[in-house]
Design a protein around this motif. Structure first.
Motif, PDB file in Angstrom:
ATOM      1  N   MET A 100      28.177 -55.006   1.029  1.00  0.00           N
ATOM      2  CA  MET A 100      27.907 -55.263  -0.382  1.00  0.00           C
ATOM      3  C   MET A 100      29.194 -55.187  -1.190  1.00  0.00           C
ATOM      4  O   MET A 100      29.443 -56.000  -2.088  1.00  0.00           O
ATOM      5  N   ALA A 101      30.036 -54.185  -0.890  1.00  0.00           N
ATOM      6  CA  ALA A 101      31.301 -54.054  -1.607  1.00  0.00           C
ATOM      7  C   ALA A 101      32.198 -55.256  -1.343  1.00  0.00           C
ATOM      8  O   ALA A 101      32.855 -55.770  -2.256  1.00  0.00           O
ATOM      9  N   TRP A 102      32.222 -55.714  -0.089  1.00  0.00           N
ATOM     10  CA  TRP A 102      33.035 -56.890   0.248  1.00  0.00           C
ATOM     11  C   TRP A 102      32.535 -58.119  -0.487  1.00  0.00           C
ATOM     12  O   TRP A 102      33.330 -58.919  -1.003  1.00  0.00           O
ATOM     13  N   THR A 103      31.230 -58.306  -0.562  1.00  0.00           N
ATOM     14  CA  THR A 103      30.666 -59.457  -1.266  1.00  0.00           C
ATOM     15  C   THR A 103      31.066 -59.441  -2.733  1.00  0.00           C
ATOM     16  O   THR A 103      31.484 -60.461  -3.298  1.00  0.00           O
ATOM     17  N   ALA A 136      24.391 -60.017  -5.340  1.00  0.00           N
ATOM     18  CA  ALA A 136      25.688 -59.459  -5.715  1.00  0.00           C
ATOM     19  C   ALA A 136      26.673 -60.556  -6.104  1.00  0.00           C
ATOM     20  O   ALA A 136      27.468 -60.392  -7.035  1.00  0.00           O
ATOM     21  N   GLU A 137      26.623 -61.686  -5.391  1.00  0.00           N
ATOM     22  CA  GLU A 137      27.504 -62.813  -5.724  1.00  0.00           C
ATOM     23  C   GLU A 137      27.270 -63.295  -7.142  1.00  0.00           C
ATOM     24  O   GLU A 137      28.212 -63.711  -7.832  1.00  0.00           O
ATOM     25  N   LEU A 138      26.023 -63.251  -7.596  1.00  0.00           N
ATOM     26  CA  LEU A 138      25.712 -63.698  -8.944  1.00  0.00           C
ATOM     27  C   LEU A 138      26.013 -62.614  -9.979  1.00  0.00           C
ATOM     28  O   LEU A 138      26.580 -62.892 -11.037  1.00  0.00           O
ATOM     29  N   LEU A 139      25.660 -61.384  -9.669  1.00  0.00           N
ATOM     30  CA  LEU A 139      25.858 -60.294 -10.634  1.00  0.00           C
ATOM     31  C   LEU A 139      27.330 -60.030 -10.911  1.00  0.00           C
ATOM     32  O   LEU A 139      27.701 -59.641 -12.026  1.00  0.00           O
TER      33      LEU A 139
END
Length: 368
Positions: free
Chosen positions: A1-4, A129-132
């Motif tokens: 998640m952090a990487w994304t 996550a990509e959108l947020l």
């Protein structure tokens, strides 16, 4: 998640079109740069998937981040048409390296832990996550461009890409295990054998068509303006759509538990709402488009997970890249539909994909 999240935090993302224009490029030159970027992705998509399968998915993620950073270095030290073009080529190869390897690495990591069923939830969270991350990225971009201009934005983007690459070196990569296609056969043969399995080719086509519909995101600002939103309010309207899309992606785990016939119905509802948004005006139109996008992303995330369930581990990144190539090609249909009749024509395209989704992602097509 952090990487994304870190991968999407480069502050140059919301500003690079302005960077090109403010450097003196014309709009046709900017369009030519985008075409070069797309062409690079098309050419590199499948070869980089093969590289990830034969070499290392983790290595592909690391190299992809380094190449994207190198592209932004070129933009920063050599602003102008040649530097921007070279940067897009390097970035295009880096993006192709990541596109197949990331999903393959995550799925195989979950499979090694006996948690394949969690992939739809994890992939949905990554998509959300990509959108947020667009929210802090936009804020960061505004602060940096005021503090140090495009040069500071560029170097900060280099730093975020290298930080994401460094984080990717920490990912565990499960050891490759022989599957029923055999690791000794040529990869082209293994991939061809996998595609001939019942339902696999149709599932790849369904996900490729589904993924290509995401090109509608490029037109959300234009749609908001056409719906009567003042120019100053367009960023807020686009943010509403992005946040609703993130919610849809995050809820994909629940959508995956619905009966299989629900997926095409959700996509059809998305098409209807998109058409309603194209025909209406004001806040209700924006809301219709937002809910449409949320439903669409929920279907897309579930479709991607069901495709993963079908793919042999040894050619996973390669076949995901084949679907990625289909996405790049299919996005041309979205661009053509928009040129034909705007959002309404794209809504028709959404509806036309429904039968493919119904067949390609049904349970009988997913049995090995």
């Amino acid at each position: 998640m952090a990487w994304t999240a870190l991968s999407g935090l480069a502050p140059v993302y919301p500003l690079y079109a302005l960077l090109f224009l403010d450097t003196g490029l014309t709009e046709p030159q900017v369009s030519a740069l985008f075409a070069l970027w797309s062409l690079t992705a098309l050419v590199a998509e499948v070869p980089t998937g093969v590289l990830a399968d034969r070499w290392s998915r983790r290595g592909a993620l690391v190299l992809g981040g380094v190449l994207e950073a190198a592209g932004f270095v070129l933009w920063t030290v050599a602003p102008g048409l040649p530097g921007f073009a070279a940067g897009f080529v390097v970035w295009g190869v880096g993006g192709a390296l990541v596109s197949g390897a990331a999903e393959a690495l995550v799925y195989d990591g979950l499979a090694a832990a006996g948690a394949e069923e969690s992939y739809v939830r994890v992939n949905g969270a990554m998509t959300a996550a990509e959108l947020l991350v667009q929210v802090p990225t936009a804020v960061l971009a505004g602060l940096l461009v005021r503090a140090g201009g495009y040069a500071l934005v560029g170097w900060a983007s280099v730093g975020t890409c290298l930080a994401a690459a460094a984080l990717a070196t920490r990912f565990p990569e499960p050891p490759r295990t022989p599957d029923d296609d055999g690791p000794e056969v040529p990869l082209r043969t293994a991939a061809g054998t996998a595609l001939r399995r019942p339902g696999v080719s149709l599932a790849v086509a369904a996900v490729a068509l589904l993924g290509s519909l995401d090109a509608i995101e490029e037109y959300f600002p234009l749609m908001a303006r056409d719906q009567g939103v003042p120019t100053a309010g367009v960023p807020a309207a686009v943010l509403v759509v992005a946040l609703t899309g993130a919610a849809g992606a995050a809820l994909a785990g629940r959508a995956a538990r619905l009966p299989s016939r629900a997926l095409p119905l959700l996509l059809l509802a998305s098409a209807v709402l998109l058409a309603a948004g194209a025909l209406a005006d004001g806040p209700l139109a924006v809301a219709a488009v937002a809910v449409s996008y949320g439903l669409y992303l929920a279907v897309l995330v579930v479709g991607e997970a069901r495709l993963q369930e079908q793919l042999p581990a040894g050619v996973r990144a390669t076949l995901i890249s084949v679907a990625g190539l289909g996405i790049e090609l299919g996005s041309l249909l979205v661009f053509a539909a928009w040129a034909l009749d705007g959002a309404l024509a794209v809504a028709v395209l959404f509806a036309l994909v429904v039968p493919v989704v119904a067949r390609g992602l049904r349970p009988t097509a997913l049995r090995r």
